[in-house]
Design a protein around this motif. Structure first.
Motif, PDB file in Angstrom:
ATOM      1  N   HIS A  19       0.846  -1.195   0.000  1.00 54.86           N
ATOM      2  CA  HIS A  19       0.000   0.000   0.000  1.00 54.86           C
ATOM      3  C   HIS A  19       0.877   1.239   0.000  1.00 54.86           C
ATOM      4  CE1 HIS A  19      -3.488  -2.486   0.661  1.00 54.86           C
ATOM      5  NE2 HIS A  19      -2.813  -3.132   1.585  1.00 54.86           N
ATOM      6  N   TYR A  20       0.461   2.226  -0.753  1.00 54.81           N
ATOM      7  CA  TYR A  20       1.242   3.448  -0.918  1.00 54.81           C
ATOM      8  C   TYR A  20       0.482   4.666  -0.401  1.00 54.81           C
ATOM      9  CZ  TYR A  20       3.251   0.120  -4.176  1.00 54.81           C
ATOM     10  OH  TYR A  20       3.789  -1.008  -4.743  1.00 54.81           O
ATOM     11  N   ARG A  21      -0.439   4.454   0.516  1.00 58.57           N
ATOM     12  CA  ARG A  21      -1.324   5.530   0.974  1.00 58.57           C
ATOM     13  C   ARG A  21      -0.595   6.708   1.597  1.00 58.57           C
ATOM     14  NH1 ARG A  21      -5.679   1.586   3.682  1.00 58.57           N
ATOM     15  NH2 ARG A  21      -6.498   0.804   1.743  1.00 58.57           N
ATOM     16  N   HIS A  64       2.145   8.103   0.784  1.00 58.94           N
ATOM     17  CA  HIS A  64       3.006   8.834  -0.145  1.00 58.94           C
ATOM     18  C   HIS A  64       2.191   9.883  -0.902  1.00 58.94           C
ATOM     19  CE1 HIS A  64       6.441   6.140   0.343  1.00 58.94           C
ATOM     20  NE2 HIS A  64       5.573   5.136   0.325  1.00 58.94           N
ATOM     21  N   ARG A 105       3.177   7.928  -5.162  1.00 60.18           N
ATOM     22  CA  ARG A 105       2.304   6.755  -5.048  1.00 60.18           C
ATOM     23  C   ARG A 105       2.083   6.119  -6.415  1.00 60.18           C
ATOM     24  NH1 ARG A 105      -3.565   6.757  -2.003  1.00 60.18           N
ATOM     25  NH2 ARG A 105      -3.987   4.551  -2.298  1.00 60.18           N
ATOM     26  N   THR A 126      -1.593   0.721  -7.987  1.00 60.43           N
ATOM     27  CA  THR A 126      -1.391   1.840  -7.080  1.00 60.43           C
ATOM     28  C   THR A 126      -2.417   1.921  -5.961  1.00 60.43           C
ATOM     29  OG1 THR A 126      -0.491   3.038  -8.969  1.00 60.43           O
ATOM     30  CG2 THR A 126      -1.025   4.339  -7.036  1.00 60.43           C
TER      31      THR A 126
END
Length: 159
Positions: free
Chosen positions: A2-4, A6, A11, A85
């Motif tokens: 998970h890129y939350r 960023h 992200r 993403t």
């Protein structure tokens, strides 16, 4: 992954870079589809006077095929971005299903192109390429439906 936490540009970059190797052919085929459509809507006539494209021209205008291809390719690119993403979101849960649909739609186009070239009786090298793209996308349908089944199972198991 998970890129939350960023910023959105980071992200997007991380999500795409992380998932690109597993979806390589989907990305490339989506790009080819957009480029193919872009060529058709360009100023030069592709279908006009070319026997190889006569079958497709009889079904829809060159411009209509072009915009349809751009729409399908763009839809697919967006599905791939979301898949890589935003996988931890409620809409990311459906991305494998959408990827399967996008692969199906591109298969439809690759089939139309392949069949149109074959039915035209024109000697064209496109008959060596477009059926191969169709086969690659058929394999992508299988992969995406397996991913979708795995996602469905994970959701039903409460994961």
């Amino acid at each position: 992954m998970h890129y939350r936490n960023h910023p959105l540009p980071t992200r997007l970059y991380l999500g795409i870079a992380d998932h690109f190797p597993a979806r390589r052919s989907e990305w490339v085929l989506a790009g080819i589809m957009v480029a193919w459509g872009w060529i058709l809507i360009g100023p030069a006539a592709t279908f006009a006077g070319n026997r190889a494209w006569s079958q497709m021209a009889a079904m829809m205008s060159e411009s209509a095929w072009g915009w349809f291809a751009i729409g399908v390719g763009t839809f697919r690119l967006l599905a791939l971005i979301i898949n890589g993403t935003f996988s931890g979101t409620w809409y990311g849960r459906w991305s494998p299903h959408v990827r399967a649909l996008a692969s199906f739609l591109t298969c439809f186009l690759w089939f139309q192109i392949s069949f149109g070239l074959w039915a035209s009786d024109a000697a064209t090298t496109g008959l060596a390429v477009y059926p191969g793209l169709l086969v690659l996308d058929a394999m992508n349908i299988v992969a995406a439906t397996k991913d979708a089944a795995g996602m469905d199972k994970a959701v039903s198991d409460g994961r």
